[in-house]
Motif scaffolding. Sequence first.
Motif, PDB file in Angstrom:
ATOM      1  N   ASN A 295       0.823  -1.218   0.000  1.00 58.71           N
ATOM      2  CA  ASN A 295       0.000   0.000   0.000  1.00 58.71           C
ATOM      3  C   ASN A 295       0.861   1.274   0.000  1.00 58.71           C
ATOM      4  OD1 ASN A 295       1.055  -0.355   2.507  1.00 58.71           O
ATOM      5  ND2 ASN A 295      -0.842   0.061   3.639  1.00 58.71           N
ATOM      6  N   ALA A 296       2.089   1.143  -0.545  1.00 63.01           N
ATOM      7  CA  ALA A 296       2.984   2.306  -0.572  1.00 63.01           C
ATOM      8  C   ALA A 296       2.393   3.409  -1.432  1.00 63.01           C
ATOM      9  CB  ALA A 296       4.350   1.895  -1.129  1.00 63.01           C
ATOM     10  N   PRO A 297       2.498   4.665  -0.991  1.00 69.24           N
ATOM     11  CA  PRO A 297       1.968   5.792  -1.783  1.00 69.24           C
ATOM     12  C   PRO A 297       2.788   5.984  -3.051  1.00 69.24           C
ATOM     13  CG  PRO A 297       3.235   6.582   0.094  1.00 69.24           C
ATOM     14  CD  PRO A 297       3.124   5.103   0.258  1.00 69.24           C
ATOM     15  N   PRO A 298       2.221   6.690  -4.044  1.00 62.50           N
ATOM     16  CA  PRO A 298       2.967   6.956  -5.283  1.00 62.50           C
ATOM     17  C   PRO A 298       4.258   7.718  -4.976  1.00 62.50           C
ATOM     18  CG  PRO A 298       0.645   7.539  -5.523  1.00 62.50           C
ATOM     19  CD  PRO A 298       0.866   7.274  -4.065  1.00 62.50           C
ATOM     20  N   GLY A 299       5.229   7.547  -5.846  1.00 64.17           N
ATOM     21  CA  GLY A 299       6.488   8.256  -5.662  1.00 64.17           C
ATOM     22  C   GLY A 299       7.636   7.296  -5.387  1.00 64.17           C
ATOM     23  N   ALA A 300       8.800   7.859  -5.172  1.00 64.80           N
ATOM     24  CA  ALA A 300       9.999   7.048  -4.964  1.00 64.80           C
ATOM     25  C   ALA A 300       9.947   6.340  -3.617  1.00 64.80           C
ATOM     26  CB  ALA A 300      11.235   7.936  -5.050  1.00 64.80           C
ATOM     27  N   ARG A 444      24.166   7.275   0.427  1.00 61.92           N
ATOM     28  CA  ARG A 444      22.987   7.580   1.245  1.00 61.92           C
ATOM     29  C   ARG A 444      21.952   8.281   0.364  1.00 61.92           C
ATOM     30  NH1 ARG A 444      23.823   7.113   6.970  1.00 61.92           N
ATOM     31  NH2 ARG A 444      25.900   6.215   7.316  1.00 61.92           N
ATOM     32  N   ILE A 445      20.740   7.735   0.356  1.00 62.79           N
ATOM     33  CA  ILE A 445      19.734   8.209  -0.595  1.00 62.79           C
ATOM     34  C   ILE A 445      18.379   8.409   0.088  1.00 62.79           C
ATOM     35  CG2 ILE A 445      20.884   7.021  -2.501  1.00 62.79           C
ATOM     36  CD1 ILE A 445      18.725   4.869  -2.347  1.00 62.79           C
ATOM     37  N   GLY A 446      17.477   9.096  -0.622  1.00 60.82           N
ATOM     38  CA  GLY A 446      16.131   9.324  -0.108  1.00 60.82           C
ATOM     39  C   GLY A 446      15.152   9.574  -1.229  1.00 60.82           C
ATOM     40  N   GLU A 447      13.894   9.736  -0.874  1.00 64.44           N
ATOM     41  CA  GLU A 447      12.814   9.895  -1.856  1.00 64.44           C
ATOM     42  C   GLU A 447      13.053  11.081  -2.785  1.00 64.44           C
ATOM     43  OE1 GLU A 447       7.959  10.681  -1.905  1.00 64.44           O
ATOM     44  OE2 GLU A 447       9.018  10.337  -0.012  1.00 64.44           O
ATOM     45  N   LYS A 448      13.610  12.181  -2.251  1.00 66.05           N
ATOM     46  CA  LYS A 448      13.757  13.399  -3.035  1.00 66.05           C
ATOM     47  C   LYS A 448      14.892  13.329  -4.059  1.00 66.05           C
ATOM     48  CE  LYS A 448      11.778  16.381   0.539  1.00 66.05           C
ATOM     49  NZ  LYS A 448      12.015  17.525   1.464  1.00 66.05           N
ATOM     50  N   ASP A 449      15.657  12.244  -4.020  1.00 70.44           N
ATOM     51  CA  ASP A 449      16.765  12.112  -4.982  1.00 70.44           C
ATOM     52  C   ASP A 449      16.298  11.607  -6.343  1.00 70.44           C
ATOM     53  OD1 ASP A 449      18.763  12.914  -3.187  1.00 70.44           O
ATOM     54  OD2 ASP A 449      18.845  10.902  -2.300  1.00 70.44           O
ATOM     55  N   PHE A 450      15.048  11.152  -6.419  1.00 72.80           N
ATOM     56  CA  PHE A 450      14.563  10.533  -7.650  1.00 72.80           C
ATOM     57  C   PHE A 450      13.449  11.352  -8.291  1.00 72.80           C
ATOM     58  CE2 PHE A 450      16.224   7.185  -4.955  1.00 72.80           C
ATOM     59  CZ  PHE A 450      17.012   6.447  -5.828  1.00 72.80           C
TER      60      PHE A 450
END
Length: 483
Positions: A295-300, A444-450
């Motif tokens: 049930n992950a929301p849309p996005g990275a 080290r990465i996160g949602e905003k990198d994509f």
Amino acid sequence: MPDKLTATYKEIADYLQTKEGQCVLILGPELSVDTKGISFRSYFRKIADDKNSGIFTYFENDNLFSFNDEASIRDTRRLVKEFYKNSGDQGLLEMIARIQFPLIINVCPDIALNKIYEAENIPFAAGYFSKDSKPKFKDLPAPTKALPVIYNIFGTVESDTTLILNHSKLYETIQYLLADNSLPENIETFLNQVSGFVLLGLKFDSWYYQLICHKLKLKEYNKSKTNLSASSTNDLDSVSVVMRKHFEIDFTTDNPMQAIERLIRECNNSKQALRDITSLDNHSLFVSYAWKDMNAPPGANRETMVDWVEKHSALRDVGSMLFLRDHNDLRFGDSIDSFMTRIGKGKAVIRVISDKYLKSRYCMTEALRMDKYQDDEQRIFTVIWEDADLEHEIVYRDYWKDKCQAILEDIEKKLDNNNYDHAVEIYRFLPRFINRLKDEVSLRIGEKDFIINSQTDEIAIIDPRKKEFEQFINTVIGKTKEK
């Protein structure tokens, strides 16, 4: 003074450099993987789980089935043959082919090594055992370096009647195999003369593999032999103690690929021991990660990084690259074990560490498996997703402490010692693992990198970090190209 294992490697290398070779290679079932890197257990378990297969039970330790009827035997035989006809890691087998073993005993029915020898134009003779095969192979030549013999001791995919699928067939085969002089005369003679054995991918918690060691004369009371075993997983302590004591087997923590590489180094470019063969240029990359939530929301999300790596042009530029992402619901550690067994030249691992990874029994089992293997060539690369709270290790220690306590309190699971022991093992491993992650150079990465294109699903990296991501993937791919 060299340690015992160093001396063992050197002694075997010395045997290989003699004119006769004086050493036997035994290939075990733990080396059996298909072209996607899936182990034989996972493949056969999937067959057995099919409701329409007609299989009553799959016995994992023995690698045998129990069937409901003759039709299910025929169907399973077809699927088993399909697996073994396409099994074998070419990178590992190519390394094996470099060493001039006069005799190779294959416990599995595959002919993968035979195909490598044919591709490299290495002359060899082949044979297999069954209750009535001795007359067929009575003229099998004596094993030599010039004309090695590859012998399938438990049947072959090239003869349906020799395949061992159930206990009845196993008992029949063992009965005939253990008889005196049951093997071709020249193999029996050679076994009486050898000074050492190398065993790859052979676990000894199956009783009939122990019998094989007796049949092949790993130990004779009037002759000292040097025996080395390298497998994907450690044998049970009680079993390894017996094998060390009775058969004088030295167990190494090296995986099979590392063991073969070490033997090649010990042979020191000796033309008496090694062959010059053409590289087959095999490369593979395994990614260990926690799957995204349903049930992950849309996005990275943490799986976006895996998608980006898989679609990257650098992978497509490596023509023979095999990309393995653990998307099958296999048992704990199956997939990483089948890969780590073979990790060496042309292999690399990326692990994407997240909060879910650190709380997943499946992922932490993979981390434990990876921790067992030496990574002197730094083939394991780490990516840290933003929600992994490495600075607050206590959060994860408390999580696994509660897991252990819950198992103890659950009456149904209280008798499942393996379940509890495994949770405790993860709990104890966690501090060392997290400290190592903190000390490692990682991405080290996160949602905003994509940036994800909702129309095409194409994945891009934001400009400020594009160079860093590209350097990471190029370093990983570069490691798989090293030979």
